[in-house]
Design a protein around this motif. Structure first.
Motif, PDB file in Angstrom:
ATOM      1  N   LEU A   1      12.594  -4.250   8.492  1.00  0.00           N
ATOM      2  CA  LEU A   1      13.861  -4.989   8.529  1.00  0.00           C
ATOM      3  C   LEU A   1      14.496  -5.045   7.147  1.00  0.00           C
ATOM      4  CD1 LEU A   1      13.017  -7.926  10.958  1.00  0.00           C
ATOM      5  CD2 LEU A   1      14.395  -5.881  11.404  1.00  0.00           C
ATOM      6  N   GLU A   2      13.644  -5.168   6.128  1.00  0.00           N
ATOM      7  CA  GLU A   2      14.152  -5.214   4.755  1.00  0.00           C
ATOM      8  C   GLU A   2      14.706  -3.835   4.360  1.00  0.00           C
ATOM      9  OE1 GLU A   2      14.867  -7.579   3.019  1.00  0.00           O
ATOM     10  OE2 GLU A   2      14.469  -7.303   0.884  1.00  0.00           O
ATOM     11  N   ALA A   3      14.040  -2.782   4.822  1.00  0.00           N
ATOM     12  CA  ALA A   3      14.523  -1.421   4.522  1.00  0.00           C
ATOM     13  C   ALA A   3      15.907  -1.226   5.142  1.00  0.00           C
ATOM     14  CB  ALA A   3      13.540  -0.389   5.063  1.00  0.00           C
TER      15      ALA A   3
ATOM     16  N   ALA B   1       9.311  -1.896  -8.346  1.00  0.00           N
ATOM     17  CA  ALA B   1       9.911  -3.236  -8.260  1.00  0.00           C
ATOM     18  C   ALA B   1       9.226  -3.996  -7.143  1.00  0.00           C
ATOM     19  CB  ALA B   1      11.408  -3.118  -7.963  1.00  0.00           C
ATOM     20  N   GLU B   2       8.652  -5.145  -7.452  1.00  0.00           N
ATOM     21  CA  GLU B   2       7.971  -5.956  -6.423  1.00  0.00           C
ATOM     22  C   GLU B   2       8.457  -7.392  -6.550  1.00  0.00           C
ATOM     23  OE1 GLU B   2       5.850  -5.795  -3.660  1.00  0.00           O
ATOM     24  OE2 GLU B   2       6.252  -7.947  -3.759  1.00  0.00           O
ATOM     25  N   LYS B   3       8.865  -7.971  -5.411  1.00  0.00           N
ATOM     26  CA  LYS B   3       9.457  -9.317  -5.463  1.00  0.00           C
ATOM     27  C   LYS B   3       8.422 -10.424  -5.591  1.00  0.00           C
ATOM     28  CE  LYS B   3       9.844 -10.238  -0.512  1.00  0.00           C
ATOM     29  NZ  LYS B   3      10.710 -10.521   0.592  1.00  0.00           N
TER      30      LYS B   3
ATOM     31  N   GLY C   1       6.209   3.560   4.330  1.00  0.00           N
ATOM     32  CA  GLY C   1       5.787   2.269   4.901  1.00  0.00           C
ATOM     33  C   GLY C   1       4.976   2.501   6.161  1.00  0.00           C
ATOM     34  N   ASP C   2       4.197   1.478   6.539  1.00  0.00           N
ATOM     35  CA  ASP C   2       3.343   1.626   7.723  1.00  0.00           C
ATOM     36  C   ASP C   2       4.158   1.752   8.999  1.00  0.00           C
ATOM     37  OD1 ASP C   2       4.304  -0.982   7.838  1.00  0.00           O
ATOM     38  OD2 ASP C   2       2.383  -1.847   8.459  1.00  0.00           O
ATOM     39  N   TRP C   3       5.447   1.450   8.935  1.00  0.00           N
ATOM     40  CA  TRP C   3       6.311   1.506  10.118  1.00  0.00           C
ATOM     41  C   TRP C   3       6.945   2.888  10.315  1.00  0.00           C
ATOM     42  CZ3 TRP C   3      11.501   2.425   8.899  1.00  0.00           C
ATOM     43  CH2 TRP C   3      11.811   2.306   7.536  1.00  0.00           C
TER      44      TRP C   3
ATOM     45  N   GLY D   1       1.141  -6.292  -1.257  1.00  0.00           N
ATOM     46  CA  GLY D   1       1.890  -6.553  -0.015  1.00  0.00           C
ATOM     47  C   GLY D   1       1.098  -7.397   0.955  1.00  0.00           C
ATOM     48  N   ARG D   2       0.936  -6.870   2.179  1.00  0.00           N
ATOM     49  CA  ARG D   2       0.278  -7.635   3.238  1.00  0.00           C
ATOM     50  C   ARG D   2      -1.234  -7.764   3.040  1.00  0.00           C
ATOM     51  NH1 ARG D   2       2.995  -4.545   8.053  1.00  0.00           N
ATOM     52  NH2 ARG D   2       4.405  -3.748   6.452  1.00  0.00           N
ATOM     53  N   VAL D   3      -1.755  -7.186   1.968  1.00  0.00           N
ATOM     54  CA  VAL D   3      -3.194  -7.325   1.690  1.00  0.00           C
ATOM     55  C   VAL D   3      -3.337  -8.277   0.513  1.00  0.00           C
ATOM     56  CG1 VAL D   3      -5.305  -6.064   1.209  1.00  0.00           C
ATOM     57  CG2 VAL D   3      -3.399  -4.883   2.296  1.00  0.00           C
TER      58      VAL D   3
ATOM     59  N   ILE E   1       0.828  -1.208   0.000  1.00  0.00           N
ATOM     60  CA  ILE E   1       0.000   0.000   0.000  1.00  0.00           C
ATOM     61  C   ILE E   1       0.869   1.268   0.000  1.00  0.00           C
ATOM     62  CG2 ILE E   1      -1.773   1.279   1.295  1.00  0.00           C
ATOM     63  CD1 ILE E   1      -2.694  -1.379  -0.114  1.00  0.00           C
ATOM     64  N   ALA E   2       1.976   1.252   0.753  1.00  0.00           N
ATOM     65  CA  ALA E   2       2.842   2.433   0.790  1.00  0.00           C
ATOM     66  C   ALA E   2       3.475   2.671  -0.583  1.00  0.00           C
ATOM     67  CB  ALA E   2       3.927   2.257   1.849  1.00  0.00           C
ATOM     68  N   GLY E   3       3.999   1.604  -1.192  1.00  0.00           N
ATOM     69  CA  GLY E   3       4.645   1.736  -2.499  1.00  0.00           C
ATOM     70  C   GLY E   3       3.650   2.167  -3.566  1.00  0.00           C
TER      71      GLY E   3
HETATM   72  C1  LIG Z   1      -3.650 -10.223   8.813  1.00  0.00           C
HETATM   73  C2  LIG Z   1      -3.568  -8.730   8.783  1.00  0.00           C
HETATM   74  C3  LIG Z   1      -4.704  -7.977   9.075  1.00  0.00           C
HETATM   75  C4  LIG Z   1      -4.633  -6.565   9.051  1.00  0.00           C
HETATM   76  N1  LIG Z   1      -5.765  -5.854   9.287  1.00  0.00           N
HETATM   77  C5  LIG Z   1      -5.746  -4.519   9.112  1.00  0.00           C
HETATM   78  C6  LIG Z   1      -6.943  -3.758   9.219  1.00  0.00           C
HETATM   79  O1  LIG Z   1      -8.024  -4.304   9.461  1.00  0.00           O
HETATM   80  N2  LIG Z   1      -6.874  -2.417   9.018  1.00  0.00           N
HETATM   81  C7  LIG Z   1      -5.703  -1.786   8.756  1.00  0.00           C
HETATM   82  O2  LIG Z   1      -5.717  -0.562   8.567  1.00  0.00           O
HETATM   83  N3  LIG Z   1      -4.539  -2.476   8.646  1.00  0.00           N
HETATM   84  C8  LIG Z   1      -4.537  -3.818   8.815  1.00  0.00           C
HETATM   85  N4  LIG Z   1      -3.371  -4.533   8.680  1.00  0.00           N
HETATM   86  C9  LIG Z   1      -2.102  -3.805   8.454  1.00  0.00           C
HETATM   87  C10 LIG Z   1      -1.901  -3.455   6.983  1.00  0.00           C
HETATM   88  O3  LIG Z   1      -2.110  -4.584   6.163  1.00  0.00           O
HETATM   89  C11 LIG Z   1      -0.465  -2.953   6.785  1.00  0.00           C
HETATM   90  O4  LIG Z   1      -0.227  -1.903   7.680  1.00  0.00           O
HETATM   91  C12 LIG Z   1      -0.192  -2.434   5.371  1.00  0.00           C
HETATM   92  O5  LIG Z   1      -0.707  -3.294   4.384  1.00  0.00           O
HETATM   93  C13 LIG Z   1       1.324  -2.268   5.187  1.00  0.00           C
HETATM   94  O6  LIG Z   1       1.603  -1.773   3.883  1.00  0.00           O
HETATM   95  P1  LIG Z   1       3.108  -1.441   3.456  1.00  0.00           P
HETATM   96  O7  LIG Z   1       3.068  -1.039   2.030  1.00  0.00           O
HETATM   97  O8  LIG Z   1       3.716  -0.499   4.438  1.00  0.00           O
HETATM   98  O9  LIG Z   1       3.921  -2.798   3.618  1.00  0.00           O
HETATM   99  P2  LIG Z   1       3.758  -4.199   2.837  1.00  0.00           P
HETATM  100  O10 LIG Z   1       2.340  -4.484   2.607  1.00  0.00           O
HETATM  101  O11 LIG Z   1       4.535  -5.208   3.629  1.00  0.00           O
HETATM  102  O12 LIG Z   1       4.450  -3.970   1.427  1.00  0.00           O
HETATM  103  C14 LIG Z   1       5.833  -4.104   1.215  1.00  0.00           C
HETATM  104  C15 LIG Z   1       6.052  -4.753  -0.149  1.00  0.00           C
HETATM  105  O13 LIG Z   1       7.446  -4.767  -0.425  1.00  0.00           O
HETATM  106  C16 LIG Z   1       7.757  -5.992  -1.078  1.00  0.00           C
HETATM  107  N5  LIG Z   1       9.189  -6.237  -0.880  1.00  0.00           N
HETATM  108  C17 LIG Z   1       9.839  -6.554   0.257  1.00  0.00           C
HETATM  109  N6  LIG Z   1      11.150  -6.651   0.035  1.00  0.00           N
HETATM  110  C18 LIG Z   1      11.351  -6.364  -1.283  1.00  0.00           C
HETATM  111  C19 LIG Z   1      12.502  -6.282  -2.119  1.00  0.00           C
HETATM  112  N7  LIG Z   1      13.732  -6.510  -1.642  1.00  0.00           N
HETATM  113  N8  LIG Z   1      12.329  -5.947  -3.418  1.00  0.00           N
HETATM  114  C20 LIG Z   1      11.095  -5.715  -3.936  1.00  0.00           C
HETATM  115  N9  LIG Z   1       9.969  -5.810  -3.189  1.00  0.00           N
HETATM  116  C21 LIG Z   1      10.106  -6.117  -1.876  1.00  0.00           C
HETATM  117  C22 LIG Z   1       6.856  -7.004  -0.380  1.00  0.00           C
HETATM  118  O14 LIG Z   1       6.704  -8.161  -1.176  1.00  0.00           O
HETATM  119  C23 LIG Z   1       5.569  -6.193  -0.237  1.00  0.00           C
HETATM  120  O15 LIG Z   1       4.733  -6.331  -1.367  1.00  0.00           O
HETATM  121  C24 LIG Z   1      -3.398  -5.931   8.743  1.00  0.00           C
HETATM  122  C25 LIG Z   1      -2.256  -6.693   8.448  1.00  0.00           C
HETATM  123  C26 LIG Z   1      -2.340  -8.075   8.451  1.00  0.00           C
HETATM  124  C27 LIG Z   1      -1.122  -8.877   8.100  1.00  0.00           C
END
Ligand SMILES: Cc1cc2nc3c(=O)[nH]c(=O)nc-3n(C[C@H](O)[C@H](O)[C@H](O)COP(=O)(O)OP(=O)(O)OC[C@H]3O[C@@H](n4cnc5c(N)ncnc54)[C@H](O)[C@@H]3O)c2cc1C
Length: 444
Positions: free
Chosen positions: A278-280, A47-49, A420-422, A55-57, A28-30
Motif C-alpha cells: 500500500l505504501e509502494a 532510507a528507513e522510517k 518486496g515480499d508482495w 522491517g517486519r522482523v 529484508i527486501a530493501g
Molecule cells: C508475525 C510475523 C511472523 C512471520 N513469520 C514468518 C516466518 O516464519 N517465515 C517467513 O518466511 N516469513 C514470515 N513472516 C513474513 C516476513 O516477515 C515478511 O515476508 C518479510 O519480512 C517482508 O519483508 P519486506 O522487506 O518485503 O517488507 P517489510 O519488512 O515490511 O519492510 C519494509 C520496510 O519499509 C519501511 N518503510 C515503509 N514505508 C516507508 C517510507 N515511506 N520511507 C522509508 N521507509 C519506509 C518499513 O518501516 C519497513 O522497515 C512473518 C511476518 C510476521 C509479521
C-alpha cells in the motif's frame, strides 16, 4: 601523507563515477537489494522510517520477537543475506525436515525421515509415523499427489484436496499446518499452485531443503545488528527518515525524493521501492503497478507469549505443530535468555477474538489443554502474557492475489524499481520471497 591524500582523492573519484541507488525501506527486501547493488558496484543509500532496520522482523528490548519467524533450508536468497551479515551460524539447523505434532493432553507425534534421498526420505518418514496403518497410507497417498501436475490457476488448496481425494487426517496433520505457516491463509482460500510449488522446492530436490532452521537468539541480533555491521563496513549511507514523496520528472523519469525530515534529494540513478504494497502504491501512484497493488489483501498473525513454566518442558523442540489448538497452530520457544513460550495464530481472523484479553484467555486455555496435565502452569501466567498483533503480517496468498502481484524489478517509470515480499517471486509472502525480490534487482 601525500600518498594517503592521493589515494583518498582517487577513491572519491571512483566513488563519484559509480552509479547511485536509493533503496527506500530497510526490511529484508530493501536490505537484500542494498547488498546486491553494493556487490554490483553501486553507491548505495537506504532510507528507513523506523529506528531499526529489519522491517517486519523485530524483537523488543526483552528479546521477545514480534512473531516467531522460522526458515527452511531452501531459503537460498535469505541465507545469502545472512551470510553477508555474518549471522548464518545463529540458527539451530535440522539436517532434514523433522516435525513434531502435539495433541491435547500433551501426546507427541514425531516425523523423523531417514537419511535417504529426497523425496523418498519423506515417504519413508511418513510410513514410520506412530499412527494406525490407514492414516499412514492416507499420508503417503497425499504426499505422492504432490508430485502430480500442478492444478490450474485459480484452484484453492481445499479444491485440490477434493480433486486428489486427500483424506481429512492427511489434510489436518500434514497440509494444513504447512499451509498456515507458508501461506498464512486457510486451505479454503490458499492458492494451490503457489503452495504446492513451494512444497516441491522444499521437499523435492534434496533432504536439506525442507529442514527447519530456528533462531537461537532474538531476531534483532540476526537482522538489525547484522545489517548495521554490514552497512558500516561497506560505507552504505543510512538515511534515518521516511520518504514522503517521489517526484516524477517531465521526461517520464524521476526528479527527486522528499523526506519526512524536510529535505529533498536528487541525482539518484535508480530508486528501489522496497516498502509494503500500500505504501509502494501511495508513493508511486503514477506507476502502472499501483492500481493493482492496492487490491492486495492482507493476512494477520497473532502471537501470545507466556513466561516458561518453572519445570522443564516435556519436549526439546523449538517449534511444535498443534493438532486441535485452534486458533493456535504452533507453539515455539522464544530464543534468548527469557525462553518464553509463544503460541502462534496464522491467518488470525477469528471474529470472536478481538481484545488483548480475548487472546490471552484463548492462549491460556490452549496451554492448559496441551501442557496443563503434564506441567502445571503458575496461576499468574495469564497476567504476564505478552501479545503481538500484526494485522498486515503478510499478503493473503489466495488465487485472486496472484493477479495483483507485479514482478520485482524495473517498473514502467524510468529509474524506478520495486522489491518486496508482495511482488511475484514464485514464493508466498515470506522472508525468502522478500530476499529474492531484492537480490533480483540489479541483474534485471
Ligand atoms: C508475525 C510475523 C511472523 C512471520 N513469520 C514468518 C516466518 O516464519 N517465515 C517467513 O518466511 N516469513 C514470515 N513472516 C513474513 C516476513 O516477515 C515478511 O515476508 C518479510 O519480512 C517482508 O519483508 P519486506 O522487506 O518485503 O517488507 P517489510 O519488512 O515490511 O519492510 C519494509 C520496510 O519499509 C519501511 N518503510 C515503509 N514505508 C516507508 C517510507 N515511506 N520511507 C522509508 N521507509 C519506509 C518499513 O518501516 C519497513 O522497515 C512473518 C511476518 C510476521 C509479521
Amino acid at each position: 601523507m601525500e600518498e594517503a591524500l592521493v589515494s583518498a582523492l582517487n577513491s572519491e573519484i571512483s566513488m563519484g563515477n559509480r552509479p547511485s541507488v536509493l533503496v527506500i525501506g530497510g526490511g529484508i527486501a530493501g536490505l537484500s537489494s542494498a547488498i546486491a547493488h553494493n556487490e554490483a558496484g553501486f553507491r548505495v543509500s537506504i532510507a528507513e522510517k523506523r529506528q531499526k532496520l529489519g522491517g517486519r522482523v523485530w524483537s523488543d528490548e526483552d528479546g521477545i520477537d514480534n512473531g516467531p519467524h522460522v526458515i527452511l533450508g531452501c531459503y537460498k536468497n535469505f541465507r545469502r543475506l545472512l551470510r553477508a551479515f555474518g549471522t548464518e551460524h545463529l540458527f539451530k539447523k535440522q539436517d532434514t525436515l523433522n516435525l513434531t505434532w502435539m495433541f491435547p493432553g500433551g501426546k507427541l507425534l514425531r516425523l523423523e525421515p531417514p537419511r535417504l534421498p529426497a523425496p523418498i526420505h519423506l515417504l519413508v518418514g511418513l510410513l514410520k509415523l506412530d499412527l494406525p496403518i490407514k492414516k499412514r497410507l492416507g499420508l503417503l497417498k497425499g504426499s505422492v499427489a504432490l508430485r502430480r501436475q500442478l492444478p490450474p490457476t485459480g484452484t484453492t488448496l481445499q479444491r485440490w484436496f477434493e480433486i486428489q481425494k486427500v483424506n481429512r487426517d492427511t489434510q489436518s496433520l500434514f497440509f494444513e499446518p504447512l499451509c498456515r505457516a507458508v501461506m498464512n491463509v486457510e486451505a479454503g482460500k490458499a492458492d494451490a499452485r503457489l503452495f504446492l510449488g513451494t512444497l516441491r522446492v522444499a521437499f523435492g530436490s534434496s533432504r536439506r531443503e525442507g529442514a527447519i532452521w530456528c533462531p537461537t537468539v532474538p531476531w534483532s541480533e540476526i537482522i538489525h545488528q547484522g545489517a548495521e555491521t554490514y552497512i558500516h563496513k561497506n560505507h552504505i549511507e543510512w538515511i534515518h527518515s521516511g520518504v514522503t514523496e517521489i517526484i516524477p520528472a517531465g521526461d517520464g523519469g524521476l526528479e527527486a525524493v522528499s523526506f519526512r525530515h524536510g529535505k529533498k534529494k536528487t541525482g539518484f540513478d535508480r530508486i528501489v521501492l522496497a516498502v509494503p504494497w500500500l505504501e509502494a502504491a501511495r508513493l508511486s501512484p503514477f506507476a502502472s503497478f499501483a492500481k493493482k497493488a492496492i487490491k492486495i489483501e492482507a493476512s494477520p498473525i497473532v502471537s501470545v507469549s507466556f513466561p516458561p513454566p518453572r519445570l522443564p518442558l516435556p519436549f526439546h523442540d523449538l517449534l511444535i505443530a498443534l493438532q486441535g489448538g485452534e486458533p493456535f497452530h504452533f507453539i515455539c520457544r522464544q530464543p534468548g535468555p527469557k525462553s518464553w513460550l509463544t503460541l502462534l495464530a496464522g491467518a488470525a481472523t477469528n471474529p470472536h477474538l478481538r481484545t488483548k484479553n480475548d487472546w490471552v484467555l484463548a492462549g491460556s486455555k490452549c496451554l492448559q489443554s496441551f501442557l496443563g496435565k503434564a506441567l502445571p502452569l503458575p496461576d499468574n501466567h495469564k497476567d504476564l502474557a505478552e501479545i503481538r498483533r500484526e494485522s498486515k503480517a503478510t499478503i493473503a496468498a489466495t488465487p485472486e492475489t496472484a493477479d495483483f502481484r507485479p514482478p520485482p524489478g524495473p517498473t514502467n517509470i524510468k529509474g524506478l524499481w520495486i522489491a518486496g515480499d508482495w511482488t511475484a517471486t514464485g514464493f508466498p509472502s515470506t522472508l525468502e520471497g522478500a530476499a529474492k525480490s531484492g537480490f533480483l534487482c540489479p541483474n534485471l
